[in-house]
Scaffold this motif. Structure first.
Motif, PDB file in Angstrom:
ATOM      1  N   ALA A 227       0.804  -1.219   0.000  1.00 60.11           N
ATOM      2  CA  ALA A 227       0.000   0.000   0.000  1.00 60.11           C
ATOM      3  C   ALA A 227       0.840   1.274   0.000  1.00 60.11           C
ATOM      4  O   ALA A 227       0.296   2.380  -0.028  1.00 60.11           O
ATOM      5  N   MET A 228       2.154   1.136   0.022  1.00 59.53           N
ATOM      6  CA  MET A 228       3.031   2.305   0.133  1.00 59.53           C
ATOM      7  C   MET A 228       3.414   2.845  -1.234  1.00 59.53           C
ATOM      8  O   MET A 228       4.108   2.170  -1.997  1.00 59.53           O
ATOM      9  N   ASN A 229       2.962   4.052  -1.555  1.00 64.24           N
ATOM     10  CA  ASN A 229       3.414   4.664  -2.809  1.00 64.24           C
ATOM     11  C   ASN A 229       4.623   5.549  -2.541  1.00 64.24           C
ATOM     12  O   ASN A 229       5.106   5.652  -1.406  1.00 64.24           O
ATOM     13  N   CYS A 230       5.143   6.187  -3.586  1.00 65.57           N
ATOM     14  CA  CYS A 230       6.357   6.996  -3.465  1.00 65.57           C
ATOM     15  C   CYS A 230       6.091   8.472  -3.769  1.00 65.57           C
ATOM     16  O   CYS A 230       7.021   9.202  -4.101  1.00 65.57           O
ATOM     17  N   SER A 231       4.843   8.903  -3.658  1.00 68.45           N
ATOM     18  CA  SER A 231       4.523  10.292  -3.989  1.00 68.45           C
ATOM     19  C   SER A 231       5.261  11.276  -3.100  1.00 68.45           C
ATOM     20  O   SER A 231       5.799  12.281  -3.576  1.00 68.45           O
ATOM     21  N   SER A 232       5.316  10.987  -1.804  1.00 71.15           N
ATOM     22  CA  SER A 232       5.971  11.934  -0.887  1.00 71.15           C
ATOM     23  C   SER A 232       7.472  11.994  -1.131  1.00 71.15           C
ATOM     24  O   SER A 232       8.099  13.045  -0.964  1.00 71.15           O
ATOM     25  N   GLU A 233       8.076  10.866  -1.550  1.00 72.19           N
ATOM     26  CA  GLU A 233       9.518  10.858  -1.824  1.00 72.19           C
ATOM     27  C   GLU A 233       9.850  11.750  -3.020  1.00 72.19           C
ATOM     28  O   GLU A 233      10.839  12.493  -2.997  1.00 72.19           O
TER      29      GLU A 233
END
Length: 338
Positions: A227-233
């Motif tokens: 469920a973890m995307n990388c948008s914040s990174e």
């Protein structure tokens, strides 16, 4: 200084949605070559690697960053081990000073070259005269496999005398005071030492760190990562790293190429960067590395039951894709994957 609205992604998202930050810092990797081959290296650097950043490339990136971030721009010089190419390091600093660019914020080294007080003092005085603000020495159980601790202690002492303690950073002081000896240990003893180091200072599990160290770490079931995307990174990255060949990596995402300064200036790369697109990076942005799994599995990737974290999963899939010649425009260069 650029405005946030000048970026293509920022120009179309709602006012209350997170924006792609301005890149305010740039780490210039002078080379992938290093006298060490540390288990935790995010860029897979080693004595066998190569590349050497041209002076013009470094200065162009430096100039572009100032166009982006104005007085907040910060450039640091790193590697690999930049002191393997001392003359090139000096050339870049001299040219930056000649052109009136902001002083270099930081130069990073593992200190292997401080073979005498004379050599250490001479080079530190050159850096000081060229306006380097801070000097960082990397020392930890991983580097200490390759670099004599007494050489590092000599450099740290002389650096504090010449530059002043406030301008010298030790990563990490704990291990300078109490070095960890790995030489001569059997596999079980060595692994225990490495695990302790990772508990003290967590790794990102990219590059070489996605190998043995990730295998030692406590694995998480893939369901907990899915469920973890990388948008914040991508949106939150305050800077980039640029390798000797001009490849630009967002934040600390080594091996994921978002542009190349030999093709277009860094400020244009930032303005045109849309991490939410339909390409490889867009998949990471919306779905994280788990979003790459179905396609990679179809192409022959064999997923593990657990991964240290989502960066480990991402690196594992990218290694497979690189080995099979896929997504060449984004997954590279070879130095990060071999």
């Amino acid at each position: 200084m650029s405005e946030l609205s000048e970026n293509v992604y920022n120009s179309r998202v709602a006012r209350n949605e997170p924006k792609l930050k301005l890149w305010r810092s740039a780490g210039l990797l002078l080379t992938y070559k290093c006298n060490c081959a540390c288990e935790f290296c995010y860029y897979n650097c080693s004595p066998e690697k190569g590349g050497l950043m041209p002076v013009d490339s470094a200065i162009n990136a430096w100039r572009s960053l100032e166009k982006l971030a104005g007085k907040q721009a910060k450039v640091h010089l790193t590697g690999g081990e930049p002191f393997l190419y001392w003359e090139r390091l000096v050339e870049i600093l001299e040219q930056a000073k000649k052109e009136g660019l902001a002083p270099c914020d930081l130069v990073e080294t593992n200190g292997f070259w401080a073979v005498s007080e004379k050599v250490a003092a001479e080079r530190l005085k050159v850096l000081d005269n060229l306006g380097v603000r801070r000097f960082k020495i990397s020392t930890d159980p991983f580097h200490q496999e390759y670099v004599d601790i007494e050489v590092v202690r000599r450099l740290a002492r002389i650096a504090k005398e010449i530059l002043g303690p406030q301008r010298v950073l030790i990563r990490w002081q704990k291990y300078l005071d109490n070095p960890v000896e790995l030489t001569g240990l059997d596999a079980e003893q060595r692994n225990k030492k490495l695990l302790c180091a990772m508990e003290d200072y967590p790794c990102r599990f990219t590059g070489r760190a996605a190998g043995q160290l990730a295998a030692l770490a406590k694995g998480k079931p893939i369901e907990s990562i899915a469920a973890m995307n990388c948008s914040s990174e991508f949106l939150g990255a305050k800077g980039v790293h640029i390798d000797p060949f001009g490849n630009v990596f967002s934040g600390t995402c080594s091996g994921i190429v978002v542009g190349n300064i030999n093709d277009k200036p860094l400020e244009q790369i930032w303005k045109q960067f849309d991490p939410s697109g339909s390409d490889f990076i867009g998949t990471l942005f919306h779905h994280g590395p788990a979003g790459l799994l179905d396609k990679a599995t179809y192409q022959g990737y064999e997923k593990a039951s657990t991964y240290a974290n989502k960066c480990h999963l991402c690196t594992s899939i990218r290694q497979f894709l690189f080995d099979n010649g896929l997504h060449k425009s984004v997954i590279g260069p070879g130095e990060c994957y071999s």
